[in-house]
Each structure stands twice: as structure tokens, then as C-alpha cells.
Design an enzyme around this catalytic site. Sequence first.
Site, short mmCIF file in Angstrom:
data_model
loop_
_atom_site.label_atom_id
_atom_site.label_comp_id
_atom_site.label_asym_id
_atom_site.label_seq_id
_atom_site.Cartn_x
_atom_site.Cartn_y
_atom_site.Cartn_z
N ASP A 238 0.63 5.10 0.00
CA ASP A 238 -0.20 6.29 0.08
C ASP A 238 0.37 7.32 -0.89
OD1 ASP A 238 -2.19 5.51 1.90
OD2 ASP A 238 -0.78 5.66 3.55
N HIS B 196 -6.95 9.27 -0.62
CA HIS B 196 -7.62 9.11 0.68
C HIS B 196 -6.89 9.68 1.90
CE1 HIS B 196 -5.45 5.12 0.48
NE2 HIS B 196 -5.13 5.51 1.69
N ASP C 164 -8.00 1.01 2.28
CA ASP C 164 -7.67 1.94 3.35
C ASP C 164 -8.48 3.22 3.38
OD1 ASP C 164 -6.14 2.89 5.51
OD2 ASP C 164 -4.79 3.97 4.19
N HIS D 45 0.85 -1.19 0.00
CA HIS D 45 0.00 0.00 0.00
C HIS D 45 0.89 1.24 0.00
CE1 HIS D 45 -3.72 2.15 0.72
NE2 HIS D 45 -3.13 2.85 1.67
ZN ZN Z 1 -3.62 4.58 2.80
#
Ligand code: ZN
Length: 1116
Positions: free
Chosen positions: A303, A624, A413, A301
Site C-alpha cells: 500500500d 486506494h 485491492d 501488495h
Molecule cells: Zn491495498
Amino acid sequence: MTSQNDSGYAIYNNTPNFHPVNSIYENRLRQFIDKHGQYKDFNVPKFYDQERIWNTAGDDTSAGFVNLGVYAVPHLDRPLFRDVVPHAEFTPASKGQSFGPSWKTFWFQVAICIPSKWIEAQPEEIHFEWDCGNEGLAYSEDGTTLKAFTGGERIELALPKHLWVKEQTHTFYIEVACNGMFGNGRNGSDIAPPDENRWFRLATADLVLPNLEARRLGVDFWILSDAARELPSDSWQKHKARTVCNQIMNAFNPEDVASVATCREIAQEMLGKDINSDAVYHNHLKNSPQAVEVVGIGNCHIDTAWLWPFDETKRKVVRSWTTQLAIMEKYPEYIFVASQAQQFKWLKQYHPETFDRVKQKYREQQFFPIGGSWVEHDTNIPNGESLVRQFLVGQRFFLENFGFQSDCFWLPDTFGYSSQIPQLCRLANIDKFLTQKLSWNNINNFPNTTFNWIALDGSQVLVHMPPANTYTADANFGDVMRSLHNHKNLENDHQGMLLYGKGDGGGGPSEEMLEKLRRCRGLSNTVGLVPTVQVGATVDDFFASVLERTNNGKDLVGWNGELYFEFHRGTYTSQADIKKFMRLGEVKLHDLEYVASFASLRGYTYPRKELEALWEDLLLCQFHDVLPGSSIEDVYKDAKPMLRNVIDRCDELLKKALTHIGGGKGAKPAIEDVTFVNTLPWARSEVVESSPEKALVYVASDESGSVSTAQADSIKYPATVSRTSGSTFVLDNQRLRATLSNGILVSLYDQLNDRELIDTQTGTEGKDFVSADLVGGNQFVVFEDTPLSWQAWDTELFSLMKYKPLAYPTTFEIYDSGPLRSSVKASYKISEHSSMDVVISLDGLQSLEGDLSFLRFHCDVDWHEECKFLKVQFPTTLRTSLEASYETQYGITHRPTHWNTSWDVAKFEVINHKFADLSEFNYGCSVVNNGKYGFSIHGNVMRLSLLRAPKQPDAHADMGRHVFEYGIYPHRGALGMDTVKLGYNFNYRMDETLMLSGPRITEAAGLLNSISLESRDQSLILSHVKRAEDDADVTTHDLPLQYEGHKSLILRVYEALGGSSRGILNISGLNVAKIVKTNLLEEDLEEVTVESTKDGATAKISLRGFEVATYRVVLK
Ligand SMILES: [Zn+2]
């Protein structure tokens, strides 16, 4: 005499055994693989290295073997290999030196010479170990990316075999970024604002000849000792595992490296013989899809911005994925997925050679792009069209670059999931959804793992939430166990997905994780009980087998409506500017695409490339952690200008398009000659500010197209203001009469319907309201906002118990006095540091019934608070037993107005888009806004969330000036189309950017009004018009064109209130070839019957309640 009988069982026992004390024998196990413990020299870590060359400053042993040079990149730039390495002047460097400050980049030149005797020994691997405490990426001499480093945890590079040449020096490079995996948070807290002066010490730069067998024994033992600790006490396997581990420890001889082989043989008793290769997943009877209980999927993941800026993410992508490519070479069973088309695009842009390797590994079915969206976006705040574009832009990228569209929306997420996502997924060729964030709920435990999620219109997607409750598992024994045992729908299915790999800051799986999973499977093959984990199955395989076992999903539980996340409710409000710019950006892109689409049919060049770039920026900012407001300050220093640019460029392009069709040369018309373009699909009549002069003008329009003006003195029902006592004013337009006392709305009376809306009684008993005069509408309330943690993310239930109503304004006076607009202005002192001006206004009307009349509040706030939450509330005379309505994307979401159960309590703060509504069956009230998303309605009180003041992770979040508006609209009947329209009108302002002038105004107005939609219930909304992606004259893609030579318009239509509805599309002045209903990706679904009219065509359409439909109007 003999000591045993014939069976071999001894007659005499002179060496009795004792029953081991289980806890002691279990605790002992930690010693064996503890690299730093007091007994490390007696245990297996002693043998992990055969030899190591320490490159310590002043240490001669390394001389000639490892030589380091360093180049400090000026400023905080992040240049590419090709732009820096050929020109850099490297100066000598050594271990023990520190590098910084935060965010700075260094390039290291590493010259190594491998000792000849190592090479002669023909080992499996020779390693270079690098630990500078931060993130890094190794490049070969020609710039090929090799493998990434993360300080403290990912430090090994297996040197490519072409470097294994005796007595030769080879050079490679390491790019080092002065940030940790989670940025540079102060005082060791990741989510604290960054420490701008963090330095990183180069602790390791060693050549290592590893003993891989000893290291493998370490992993054998790790899994076995986990089994000994974590298996249930009533299982024989637990006791057997403890016994085997103790046997291994007893057999280990720290003076004899050969004992490693003996120990591994003992381990095989439980792990089996296949764990040294992917054979462990193949050579066993249990390896049928039915028997697999856990599917291990590698992921990482990343970000897209969070505790680091976008520019660092571009490097996190190449670092993380390069490492995964290296692991794929070594582990044929390894399956890895990566989402977010934007990240692939960055890789393609900055590291095309690595991108090609990713494509190769996709062809070999190991590296799988997944998700279908542009970024892993927030789903609370973006509007409907934005959600559509996330898929449209994302899926087209995957199709163009990889030749496929994803059928799985991948969003592990994000902070809650809006109710129309399943429908939008299905319309984007996606029927599966993976997430897990609801496991963070802090009130109720979400009851499902594998289930059908059903949208407002009835569309469903198959959802799986990995039972281990994480997308960043370390692939430990316990993760495998939880992946089955935490599954909440075992009555329907028995397979869980295990998402392993370091994440959030990137990284991904390590080789060690793959080794651990092989052993977990080995255990399962040999002794059972441990869930059968499979590595090598894909996400597709996983979902296909779920459908196979569950009667195509028919047996699964269903969940209707939003997946409300019981956490992070502050993200509806934090970073107010980014939310305001997002709302405005969405409006501007709507207006631009509307006007440019029609203009492009009359010789204007549709600005396709620019629109694409603007949309990509807008969609990127919906990531997000960006749009929700949970990123560090630096991220907003990038994102705010990015969104401002979207707004400004749209305005410029809009002006060009309008000038083109109007034939105007930009001379500013007099105010009474101004013509505004109405981009909304219904007639509007309202008072408009023709900024920048701020002159008011009343305009009334037909559906879309241009509008005419009315003179100020001809308004039929002027707005008046009068002072009835010292600090009490009355605003009146013969429809509404608003009484304001000291800034508080003490009465809002609907004269037409004889209804008083404001309740001044409820709450008077509350001790915190110092005076009964302070109870009423437009009451500002400042709440103490100190969540348990996660400041920018959370606001907590207990915050509702501690608040102060804002006291009387310091001044309160008449501001506008009609006839078009009357208003009063209240100036408040919020605290020693903060203040606010509020203008409360009522507009004049031409029609008491036809015009939408509401009270408008314009706020200009100077906000300098710490951990405070500003809201405004309206106690109403309305009473409903259960639910209030909130606009969300393409529909209405209902939430409780009561606290009956803990599930109701959890929704103490919820999302609204353009309005929230509280209605009885015959009368109601809506609150509209132009960029606020947090709301709550409990009992009879409606409360709009305005501003927060979190100090982490951005120490300056929301400090400064904020300008925003909201309005209160009383209405006859329950929630209806008038509120929906007002929500639009309140946001899609007719202002100077939509002025039309020039000799061809009439013609232009006709063109802009060529498409209209009639629906009997009025609940069908033509929400967006754009040119088709694949039209030859606008496309920028290499994808095949659907209608060569044709021009076509894409119309987005949705049903807004929740009931089947029919409508008629009227097209005039355009030559229609056909109309086709398409999906969101503009792929044909079915042709619509078209009837020709004398100057165009009409088509009947029919939509389900809350359906989102897309039509392509193909022109001849
Ligand atoms: Zn995230």
C-alpha cells in the site's frame, strides 16, 4: 512345518493390527512440527539448528562472534545508507535492548566472525538471524541491499559466501524502522490510530548453522499433514497421507539426527523424488498447459500509504523487493510481479543499484512489473482524465524503463470498479484485469471468477479474480485447493491463479512458500487429487491459456457496467478535504493545460516538467487508501499540502500563461472591465463572484475563450427575496420560486413548466421528524454511523434506521437581496460541539429558457462529532419505477431506486461525480455538487452525503471547518445535456485565476477559442486539451518522437449520455497538418479526414455512446 504358504501370505496371525482411530491419528500430527509445543524436544524442530551462537547481553559465548553497534537517527528522519553509515558513530548494543519510539530509525553495525569449524564443515548455508520485532533491511559493507527482516516472521539472512573466511571479522549493516508491517496501531489493533510511543525489543541477533534437511522435513510434513486433514474423507489419498505422516513420526528418533533422512524417504512415497528442486514442475507428464490447474504467482501488495506515511513506503519497496531478488537467485522457477510505476520510480531515485538488479531480473523473466498504472488507484473518485493519466504516466514509465507496456491492469485491492474501466484499459493497450476485492462483499456473493467485463461503450477486458479470495496467500495446501475448487466458472475454464506472498504492508513471498508449493505439486504428480499447481508460468501465460481454452474468451460469461463493491461505502465521504482538493486539483490541471497548450503555440514555454510533477502528485494521492480516506492522520498531513500545492501552482502557472497571451502586466481591472476565460466547450451565462472582493457580475460567453460582462442593473430577470411570514422567505427569478420555511425548502416551483418539485407529505408520518414543518427539501439529517468494524471505510445499512433530522436554525434571515443574487442564511446548531451556516441563493437571469437556473446551497460547517454521518435530503414529487442516474467517469451509471432484491439493497449508498439525477420521462431533478461523492436515491428522496466522523484509523478525521456547495436543478424532460453542463459549470468556476487582461485580449480570446466542437445532439464533450507527450518542444522523455519538429494538441472527446453521436471539430487560426485519432497513450489509431477552411480546418467525427476518443491535431 512352515508358517506361510507359497504365496507368502501367513497361515497364522499372532500379532493382529487394530484399525487406527482416524481423528486421534490426525490430531497427533500437529506435534511433529510444533516449534513451541510441549513435545518439541521429541520432534523435528529439535534438529532445525546444528549450532547457534546466542548473542545475549553478558553471555560470553557470543563474544568475538557477533558484536553490535547502534546509531539512532535524529528526529524521525529516514536517511539513505550513503548519507548515514560513513559518518555515523555507533555505540555498543546488545540483545534485550529496546528501540523506539514509533517511526524512529536506527542503524546497526553488525560485526561477525563465523566459527572456523562451521566453515570447515562446508555447509550449504550459514545464517544470521535478526528479530527486533519491527521492519529492517540488511546492507553489505558497500551499501548493497541484501535482505529484509520483519519482526516475528522474516528473520533469516543467509550469509553471502564471501563472508565465510576463517578467523576474520566482517561487518554489515541493518537499517531498522520502528514500525511493524502494519504500522503502529494502538493496543495491537492494526486499524486503530497509531501508538506514538511503541518500542521494539531486539530479541534475536544470532549466528546459526542450520540443519537444512531437518527444516525440509518440517515442510514435507507440513504439506502432508495438511493433506491428511483437508483432503475429502472419501479419498484414499487423505488416509494414505495420514498413514505416511504417522510412519514418519514413528521413524523419527530425537536421539539420532540420521533419522531425518529416513523420514524424508518415507515422505517421498507421496511427495515424489523431485521436490528438492524446480524439477518437480518439469519432470512430469502432467506438465502441459492444459493440465495445470493452479498458476502460482508471487506478489507483494505494498500500500503506497496507509497505516504508515509515503516515506515509509519508499523503504517498504526496497525492503520487499530486495528480498524477492534474493529468493530469485535460489529458486529458478520463481515468478514475481510488482505493480505501481510510482514505486519503481522511488526505487530508481533512492536505490538505483537495486533498481538495476530489478531490471536484470526482468530481463531474466523472473521479476515482472505489471499493472500499467501510476499507483493502484481508487477508481470511484478520480475523474475520467485522472484515470487516463494513471495509465498514460504509468505505461510511459514502464516503456521508458523496461521497454514494454503492461497488458494487464493489476488492482487486487481497490474499493469498487467504475463502469468505464474496461474501455480505458483497451485504449491503454491493456486487455486483462486482475482483482479480487469483491470477495469482501458483505451482502451478495459475486458469481464469477473468470469472465468478460464490459464497459458502458461495449469494450471488454478479460477478468480473473483469484478463487482463493486473497492476494496475500501463504501458499498453504488449502490455498492451492481453493484456487481450483472455489472457481465459479468451472463450466468454462479450470484454471485459477494463486497470488501468494505477504502483502498490504509489503514483504512478499518467503522461501518457505516456494518450498510448500513444490511439495503441493509433488503430491499432485505422485498421487493426484490435489490441483496441479505450476510455479514458473507467468501472468501472461495464465491469461493466454484461458483465452486458448475459451474460444478467445467468447465462451466466457459477461458482466456489464460497474463492479459495485458491497463494502467500504463510507470511503465515498471520509476525509472530505482530500476529496474536495482532488476535485479542485483536477479542475485546475484542466484549466492550466487548456490555456498553456494554446499559449505554447504563441511563444509561451509549456511547463511540461512542472505539469508532470503536479500530475504525479495528484495521481499519487489517488492511491486506494489515500483518496478513499482510509489512511492514518500522518498520511493526510503529507497528502493535503501536496494537493494544495497542485492547486496553488496551477493558479500561478495559469496566471503566467494568461499574462503571456493577454500582454497584461497584472494591474487589476475594474470589475466592469473584467474578462474571464471560459475553459469549458460551451457558451456560459451566469452570475460570477469576482473574488476576493466577492463582487457579483453577470457574464455571458461564446463557446470557449473569453467572455464579456453585463452590468448588474441591466439583468432582465432579477432575483428577488421577500419575507412572507415570520420565518418564511421566498426567492424568485421568474423561472424558479423557492419557498423556505425555517431553512426547509417547502416548495420549489418551476414557473415556466408549472411543476412543483418538493414533496412535503412523504415522511410526515415518520416519528423522528418532530414536526411536519421539518419535512421538505434541504433537510439535514444526522445518522448514527457505527459500522461493524473499519470505521473510516464502512457505513452500514442499519445506520439508515437511526437518525435525527436537524432542528430549526437558530437564526434565519435575508443575506443577499438581488438583483444578481438573492439569498437567505440559516445558522444551525448541530450539537453542543458543531454548527453550520447555510446560504441558500437564487441568481438572476438574462434568459428564462437559455440560462440554467438552480437553487444553490453554500455550507460552512464546523464539525466535531463522533461516529455521525451528516446528509442532506430532498423529497421530490418525482416517481420512477426503477432507476436513478449518477454521473460517473465519462458517462452515466444507473442504480436502483428500490429494494427489490439483496443486490438492490446492497447499493444503499453509491458514487456520484458532479451530479445525480432522478427523472420522469418529461420532467426531472438533478443535484449538483462541488466535491461530494456519496449519494443515494430511494423512492422519491434524493440524499447527498456530506460529512462523516470516523475515529479509526485517523482519530481526528474530518474534524474542523468544511466549506462546500451543492445545488438543486429542476429540469424539463429526462436527464439531458443541460444537467451535464451545469455539473461542469458548477465545478469549473470562472474566478480571478481565469481573468484575462492586457492589450492583446481580443487576440488571446481568439487563440483560446481556436478549437470548438459542434454536435447535433450536443452530447459530445471536448473534455480536455493538452500538448502531446512526444512533441519535441515539450517532451521530457527519452522515448522516440512521433512527429519530429511538429507541434500538436491532444483533444479528449467523449459522448456523455449514451448514444452514437456525430460532431464537427472546427479549428480556426491554426495551421493544421493532419488530425489523427489515437489511443490514450497518444499512439496513432487512424487518420481523420480534414477539410481545409479559409483560416483553419474542420473534421467530422463520430463516437459510439459513451465512447472516449482522443485526437491529435498536428500543426504545421
Ligand atoms: Zn491495498
